[in-house]
Design an enzyme around this catalytic site. Structure first.
Site: not given
Length: 279
Positions: A33, A57, A144, A146, A173, A181-182
């Site tokens: 982030h 969501q 992102g 991602k 990232v 990354l999460s």
């Protein structure tokens, strides 16, 4: 940095700004982030971030209630990145009445891959992003890679609805071992965290197979699915798609050197991880 929850106060604070760069998040911020904040600064000023865990969501059996909320830590991280405003609305601020109007992406993009396994997810994303854009009125917004499918859907939505926002794509990232990354990585047990990098390794194997000349994409995908399942994962999909529209490529597309991407989602224990790799 100002922390604002009211839509009207946000509009008052940003009045007259015409180069705003916006980064929407659901909080629980990590280095991925923060890299978005730095990229946003390269494309606009001031930088505005938002933190809002968007109920629309999340499906009925998903992790809305468990999703990590770490607002005070997030504020400290954003202050170090010199973010101008953090918009952190409550659910009542964003949805003071039932949200009867929704923004639904086209079925060919919104109901495949993530949309197939998370019905309504992208309608929730598009609705809240449209509403956030209306509040912030940025010139650019950073998303992102991602969340590759989300990035594509939001970009197309802005184009088709003539929203005057340029969507900037940020590279994924990763930790040193390759895991993307999460915020959901914190759900992983120690043993699961040790296994988690296998998802990115599997994508790299798919990419190597395609670049190495294999043309039976279905066989490559099935091999990857079987590999993950044999290691204890529960994969939803491993799918090779055209980057331009997320349609499955034909042999002609492959021979012509069409840019591709392989996307995956898989559960490791109770944690569902997603990742992708451009080919």
């Amino acid at each position: 940095m100002k922390v604002i929850s009211s839509i009207q106060e946000l509009r008052d604070q940003l009045r007259g700004q015409n180069r705003t760069a916006f980064v929407p998040t659901m909080g629980n911020l990590h280095d991925g982030h923060l890299s978005l904040m730095r990229l946003a600064r390269q494309h606009g000023d001031p930088v505005v971030a938002s933190i809002f865990v968007n109920r629309l969501q999340f499906g009925p059996n998903e992790d809305f209630d468990q999703y990590p909320r770490t607002l005070q830590d997030d504020i400290e991280k954003l202050q170090k990145e010199n973010v101008y405003v953090l918009f952190a609305p409550t659910e009542r601020d964003m949805y003071p009445e039932p949200q009867e109007y929704r923004v639904q992406p086209p079925h060919d993009l919104g109901d495949i891959l993530e949309g197939e396994f998370r019905p309504g997810f992208f309608t929730g994303v598009c609705t809240v992003v449209t509403k956030l854009m209306a509040c912030v009125q940025p010139r650019v917004a950073v998303f992102g890679k991602k969340d590759y499918q989300q990035l594509m859907i939001v970009r197309r939505m802005c184009q088709q609805l003539a929203l005057p926002v340029e969507i900037i794509a940020a590279e994924t990232v990763r930790d040193a071992d390759g895991l993307a990354l999460s915020s959901r990585n914190r759900y992983l047990s120690e043993a699961e965290r040790a296994e988690a990098p296998e998802l990115a390794k599997t994508l790299a194997q798919v990419r190597s197979a395609v670049l190495g000349g294999e043309r039976d994409l279905a066989a490559i995908e099935q091999r990857a699915l079987a590999h993950l399942a044999a290691r204890g994962w529960k994969p939803d999909y491993v799918s090779i798609r055209r980057r331009a529209n997320l349609v499955a490529p034909s042999a002609a597309h492959i021979e012509a050197g069409e840019p591709l991407v392989v996307l995956t989602a898989a559960k490791l224990g109770a944690t569902r991880l997603i990742d992708n790799l451009e080919i």
